[in-house]
Design a protein around this motif. Structure first.
Motif, short mmCIF file in Angstrom:
data_model
loop_
_atom_site.label_atom_id
_atom_site.label_comp_id
_atom_site.label_asym_id
_atom_site.label_seq_id
_atom_site.Cartn_x
_atom_site.Cartn_y
_atom_site.Cartn_z
N ASN A 1 2.73 -10.08 -6.18
CA ASN A 1 1.41 -9.80 -5.61
C ASN A 1 1.19 -9.26 -4.19
OD1 ASN A 1 0.26 -10.23 -7.97
ND2 ASN A 1 -0.15 -12.42 -7.45
N LYS A 2 2.72 -9.00 -3.62
CA LYS A 2 2.54 -8.64 -2.31
C LYS A 2 3.47 -7.22 -2.02
CE LYS A 2 2.17 -13.20 -0.20
NZ LYS A 2 1.92 -13.57 1.11
N THR A 3 3.31 -6.75 -1.08
CA THR A 3 4.17 -5.48 -0.79
C THR A 3 5.57 -5.82 -0.38
OG1 THR A 3 3.34 -5.25 1.49
CG2 THR A 3 2.06 -4.14 0.11
N ASN B 1 -0.52 -8.39 1.57
CA ASN B 1 -1.45 -8.65 0.49
C ASN B 1 -2.23 -7.42 0.15
OD1 ASN B 1 -0.66 -11.34 -0.02
ND2 ASN B 1 -1.94 -12.09 1.47
N ASN B 2 -2.12 -6.45 0.86
CA ASN B 2 -2.83 -5.09 0.37
C ASN B 2 -2.09 -3.98 0.90
OD1 ASN B 2 -3.81 -4.45 3.00
ND2 ASN B 2 -5.16 -6.05 3.00
N ILE B 3 -2.62 -2.80 0.34
CA ILE B 3 -1.87 -1.58 0.78
C ILE B 3 -2.83 -0.71 1.78
CG2 ILE B 3 -1.12 0.71 -0.17
CD1 ILE B 3 -0.44 -0.70 -2.92
N GLY C 1 -3.37 -7.25 6.50
CA GLY C 1 -2.69 -7.31 5.54
C GLY C 1 -2.71 -8.90 4.95
N GLN C 2 -3.54 -9.74 5.37
CA GLN C 2 -3.34 -11.10 4.98
C GLN C 2 -4.40 -11.17 3.93
OE1 GLN C 2 -4.67 -12.84 8.70
NE2 GLN C 2 -2.59 -13.08 9.65
N ARG C 3 -5.13 -10.25 3.51
CA ARG C 3 -6.23 -10.73 2.51
C ARG C 3 -6.29 -9.50 1.43
NH1 ARG C 3 -11.43 -8.89 1.40
NH2 ARG C 3 -12.98 -10.35 0.97
N PHE C 4 -6.38 -10.13 0.01
CA PHE C 4 -6.50 -9.01 -0.99
C PHE C 4 -7.62 -8.42 -0.89
CE2 PHE C 4 -3.76 -12.29 -2.73
CZ PHE C 4 -2.55 -11.61 -3.00
N VAL C 5 -7.65 -6.99 -1.43
CA VAL C 5 -8.90 -6.27 -1.48
C VAL C 5 -9.42 -5.95 -2.97
CG1 VAL C 5 -9.91 -4.08 -0.91
CG2 VAL C 5 -8.41 -5.15 0.79
N LEU D 1 -7.23 5.73 0.69
CA LEU D 1 -7.16 4.36 1.32
C LEU D 1 -5.70 3.77 0.83
CD1 LEU D 1 -10.71 3.21 0.86
CD2 LEU D 1 -9.51 3.46 2.82
N LEU D 2 -5.00 4.15 -0.37
CA LEU D 2 -3.90 3.53 -0.80
C LEU D 2 -2.59 4.32 -0.36
CD1 LEU D 2 -5.28 2.87 -4.49
CD2 LEU D 2 -5.05 1.27 -2.66
#
Length: 81
Positions: free
Chosen positions: A4-6, A11-13, A56-60, A79-80
């Motif tokens: 679930n992480k890059t 935690n998000n791209i 990048g600490q929070r999922f979107v 955005l991605l």
């Protein structure tokens, strides 16, 4: 096992792009102002959530991603990247 992480542990791209779009927005937009714009669109976030997204600490969620794309007038794909 699912991941679930890059590769860099984020935690998000989109966080880095949200930061760049916010900083390059004219006039420059604070994290608080971005949170307020999201709240107007019905997304319940605060300044701290924006900070965690950008770092990048929070999922979107997909709903948040769509709202961010509307605010910055870009496609979700932008955005991605």
């Amino acid at each position: 096992m699912f991941k679930n992480k890059t590769n860099s542990g984020r935690n998000n791209i989109c966080g880095k792009n949200v930061f760049l779009l916010r900083k390059n927005y004219t006039p420059k937009m604070s994290q608080r102002a971005l949170a307020e714009k999201l709240q107007i669109l019905g997304i319940d976030v605060d300044k701290n959530a924006i900070q965690r997204i950008e770092s990048g600490q929070r999922f979107v969620t997909d709903i948040e991603l769509l709202a961010l794309s509307k605010i910055f007038n870009v496609k979700c794909d932008e955005l991605l990247k």
